[in-house]
Design a protein around this motif. Structure first.
Motif, PDB file in Angstrom:
ATOM      1  N   MET A 167       0.835  -1.207   0.000  1.00 27.22           N
ATOM      2  CA  MET A 167       0.000   0.000   0.000  1.00 27.22           C
ATOM      3  C   MET A 167       0.868   1.255   0.000  1.00 27.22           C
ATOM      4  O   MET A 167       0.557   2.229  -0.682  1.00 27.22           O
ATOM      5  N   ASP A 168       1.961   1.225   0.746  1.00 23.64           N
ATOM      6  CA  ASP A 168       2.894   2.356   0.752  1.00 23.64           C
ATOM      7  C   ASP A 168       3.408   2.623  -0.664  1.00 23.64           C
ATOM      8  O   ASP A 168       3.465   3.770  -1.113  1.00 23.64           O
ATOM      9  N   LYS A 169       3.781   1.563  -1.367  1.00 22.08           N
ATOM     10  CA  LYS A 169       4.281   1.692  -2.737  1.00 22.08           C
ATOM     11  C   LYS A 169       3.192   2.237  -3.662  1.00 22.08           C
ATOM     12  O   LYS A 169       3.453   3.111  -4.494  1.00 22.08           O
ATOM     13  N   LEU A 170       1.980   1.744  -3.507  1.00 19.54           N
ATOM     14  CA  LEU A 170       0.860   2.213  -4.325  1.00 19.54           C
ATOM     15  C   LEU A 170       0.624   3.708  -4.116  1.00 19.54           C
ATOM     16  O   LEU A 170       0.404   4.452  -5.072  1.00 19.54           O
ATOM     17  N   ILE A 171       0.706   4.145  -2.882  1.00 23.60           N
ATOM     18  CA  ILE A 171       0.517   5.567  -2.574  1.00 23.60           C
ATOM     19  C   ILE A 171       1.618   6.398  -3.219  1.00 23.60           C
ATOM     20  O   ILE A 171       1.354   7.449  -3.808  1.00 23.60           O
ATOM     21  N   ARG A 172       2.864   5.918  -3.130  1.00 25.95           N
ATOM     22  CA  ARG A 172       3.976   6.650  -3.746  1.00 25.95           C
ATOM     23  C   ARG A 172       3.831   6.736  -5.262  1.00 25.95           C
ATOM     24  O   ARG A 172       4.060   7.779  -5.860  1.00 25.95           O
ATOM     25  N   GLN A 173       3.445   5.631  -5.898  1.00 29.44           N
ATOM     26  CA  GLN A 173       3.371   5.585  -7.362  1.00 29.44           C
ATOM     27  C   GLN A 173       2.167   6.328  -7.927  1.00 29.44           C
ATOM     28  O   GLN A 173       2.271   6.965  -8.963  1.00 29.44           O
ATOM     29  N   ASN A 174       1.015   6.214  -7.266  1.00 24.57           N
ATOM     30  CA  ASN A 174      -0.225   6.735  -7.841  1.00 24.57           C
ATOM     31  C   ASN A 174      -0.884   7.846  -7.039  1.00 24.57           C
ATOM     32  O   ASN A 174      -1.943   8.328  -7.412  1.00 24.57           O
ATOM     33  N   ASN A 175      -0.263   8.225  -5.926  1.00 22.51           N
ATOM     34  CA  ASN A 175      -0.860   9.224  -5.052  1.00 22.51           C
ATOM     35  C   ASN A 175      -2.260   8.778  -4.600  1.00 22.51           C
ATOM     36  O   ASN A 175      -3.197   9.566  -4.559  1.00 22.51           O
ATOM     37  N   THR A 176      -2.383   7.495  -4.296  1.00 17.74           N
ATOM     38  CA  THR A 176      -3.645   6.908  -3.881  1.00 17.74           C
ATOM     39  C   THR A 176      -4.069   7.484  -2.533  1.00 17.74           C
ATOM     40  O   THR A 176      -3.292   7.455  -1.582  1.00 17.74           O
ATOM     41  N   PRO A 177      -5.305   7.996  -2.441  1.00 15.60           N
ATOM     42  CA  PRO A 177      -5.764   8.504  -1.137  1.00 15.60           C
ATOM     43  C   PRO A 177      -5.961   7.365  -0.139  1.00 15.60           C
ATOM     44  O   PRO A 177      -6.380   6.263  -0.507  1.00 15.60           O
ATOM     45  N   ILE A 178      -5.670   7.624   1.113  1.00 18.69           N
ATOM     46  CA  ILE A 178      -5.874   6.638   2.181  1.00 18.69           C
ATOM     47  C   ILE A 178      -7.343   6.212   2.204  1.00 18.69           C
ATOM     48  O   ILE A 178      -7.651   5.041   2.441  1.00 18.69           O
ATOM     49  N   GLU A 179      -8.242   7.149   1.939  1.00 17.45           N
ATOM     50  CA  GLU A 179      -9.668   6.828   1.945  1.00 17.45           C
ATOM     51  C   GLU A 179     -10.021   5.814   0.869  1.00 17.45           C
ATOM     52  O   GLU A 179     -10.937   5.017   1.046  1.00 17.45           O
ATOM     53  N   ALA A 180      -9.303   5.825  -0.248  1.00 17.71           N
ATOM     54  CA  ALA A 180      -9.535   4.825  -1.298  1.00 17.71           C
ATOM     55  C   ALA A 180      -9.178   3.441  -0.780  1.00 17.71           C
ATOM     56  O   ALA A 180      -9.879   2.458  -1.061  1.00 17.71           O
ATOM     57  N   ILE A 181      -8.118   3.349   0.000  1.00 23.55           N
ATOM     58  CA  ILE A 181      -7.711   2.064   0.577  1.00 23.55           C
ATOM     59  C   ILE A 181      -8.764   1.595   1.582  1.00 23.55           C
ATOM     60  O   ILE A 181      -9.168   0.433   1.573  1.00 23.55           O
ATOM     61  N   ARG A 182      -9.234   2.508   2.420  1.00 24.48           N
ATOM     62  CA  ARG A 182     -10.270   2.147   3.395  1.00 24.48           C
ATOM     63  C   ARG A 182     -11.553   1.705   2.693  1.00 24.48           C
ATOM     64  O   ARG A 182     -12.177   0.721   3.091  1.00 24.48           O
ATOM     65  N   LEU A 183     -11.946   2.419   1.642  1.00 19.93           N
ATOM     66  CA  LEU A 183     -13.146   2.056   0.902  1.00 19.93           C
ATOM     67  C   LEU A 183     -12.961   0.713   0.195  1.00 19.93           C
ATOM     68  O   LEU A 183     -13.866  -0.131   0.192  1.00 19.93           O
ATOM     69  N   TYR A 184     -11.800   0.496  -0.396  1.00 23.21           N
ATOM     70  CA  TYR A 184     -11.491  -0.765  -1.063  1.00 23.21           C
ATOM     71  C   TYR A 184     -11.698  -1.945  -0.112  1.00 23.21           C
ATOM     72  O   TYR A 184     -12.374  -2.915  -0.449  1.00 23.21           O
ATOM     73  N   TYR A 185     -11.123  -1.849   1.086  1.00 28.23           N
ATOM     74  CA  TYR A 185     -11.266  -2.943   2.044  1.00 28.23           C
ATOM     75  C   TYR A 185     -12.680  -3.016   2.622  1.00 28.23           C
ATOM     76  O   TYR A 185     -13.164  -4.098   2.943  1.00 28.23           O
ATOM     77  N   GLY A 186     -13.355  -1.894   2.737  1.00 32.52           N
ATOM     78  CA  GLY A 186     -14.753  -1.918   3.160  1.00 32.52           C
ATOM     79  C   GLY A 186     -15.615  -2.664   2.153  1.00 32.52           C
ATOM     80  O   GLY A 186     -16.503  -3.442   2.519  1.00 32.52           O
ATOM     81  N   LEU A 187     -15.357  -2.448   0.870  1.00 35.51           N
ATOM     82  CA  LEU A 187     -16.090  -3.149  -0.188  1.00 35.51           C
ATOM     83  C   LEU A 187     -15.749  -4.636  -0.188  1.00 35.51           C
ATOM     84  O   LEU A 187     -16.629  -5.484  -0.355  1.00 35.51           O
ATOM     85  N   LYS A 188     -14.472  -4.959   0.016  1.00 37.17           N
ATOM     86  CA  LYS A 188     -14.070  -6.378   0.076  1.00 37.17           C
ATOM     87  C   LYS A 188     -14.755  -7.078   1.245  1.00 37.17           C
ATOM     88  O   LYS A 188     -15.212  -8.212   1.113  1.00 37.17           O
ATOM     89  N   GLU A 189     -14.820  -6.407   2.383  1.00 35.90           N
ATOM     90  CA  GLU A 189     -15.482  -7.003   3.544  1.00 35.90           C
ATOM     91  C   GLU A 189     -16.973  -7.209   3.294  1.00 35.90           C
ATOM     92  O   GLU A 189     -17.585  -8.096   3.879  1.00 35.90           O
TER      93      GLU A 189
END
Length: 147
Positions: free
Chosen positions: A34-56
């Motif tokens: 996730m750290d690498k993804l944020i560095r490469q794509n400027n991924t918002p932390i909220e996108a990660i939280r939403l991604y895992y919320g959807l997976k759950e």
């Protein structure tokens, strides 16, 4: 406490660092990804939280999906749904609003539905946001030919 990706048992420190960084339980290996993804794509932390919320919630979204022209924060390619997280929503300018509208128009012309979600909505209403996205996804699935 287990990693949401690999189901590996988490140590107290892994749990604490992951929750402080992302608000979700990830092992050191997946936290580094996730750290690498944020560095490469400027991924918002909220996108990660939403991604895992959807997976759950039992669905399989894609994080930082390449749609052929740009990277999309979260996508459901089978129903052609793109989700973008707006992190600077409170500072929206006229130029940004026009750019967002044009991007949405181009996505729609390519057959994709793009929704933009303010990051504050995910911070404070994650469960409700997940439920609404699931409803949108099901509506698209019911009304379009699935690939």
């Amino acid at each position: 406490m287990t990693c949401l990706e690999c189901k590996k048992e988490l140590s107290y420190m892994d749990h604490r660092m992951s929750m402080e960084s992302y608000g979700v339980e990830l092992c050191a290996r997946h936290r580094e990804r996730m750290d690498k993804l944020i560095r490469q794509n400027n991924t918002p932390i909220e996108a990660i939280r939403l991604y895992y919320g959807l997976k759950e919630a039992g669905v399989n979204p894609m994080l930082e999906w390449w749609d052929g022209k740009k990277s999309v924060d979260i996508a459901f390619s089978r129903v052609k749904l793109n989700i973008e997280i707006d992190t600077e929503y409170h500072m929206l300018t006229h130029d940004q609003a026009i750019n967002d509208l044009e991007e949405t128009m181009h996505s729609f012309q390519d057959g994709f539905t793009t929704i933009r979600i303010p990051n504050m909505l995910i911070k404070h209403y994650l469960k409700e946001t997940v439920n609404n996205i699931l409803g949108i996804k099901e509506g698209l699935r019911a009304n379009t030919k699935v690939i």
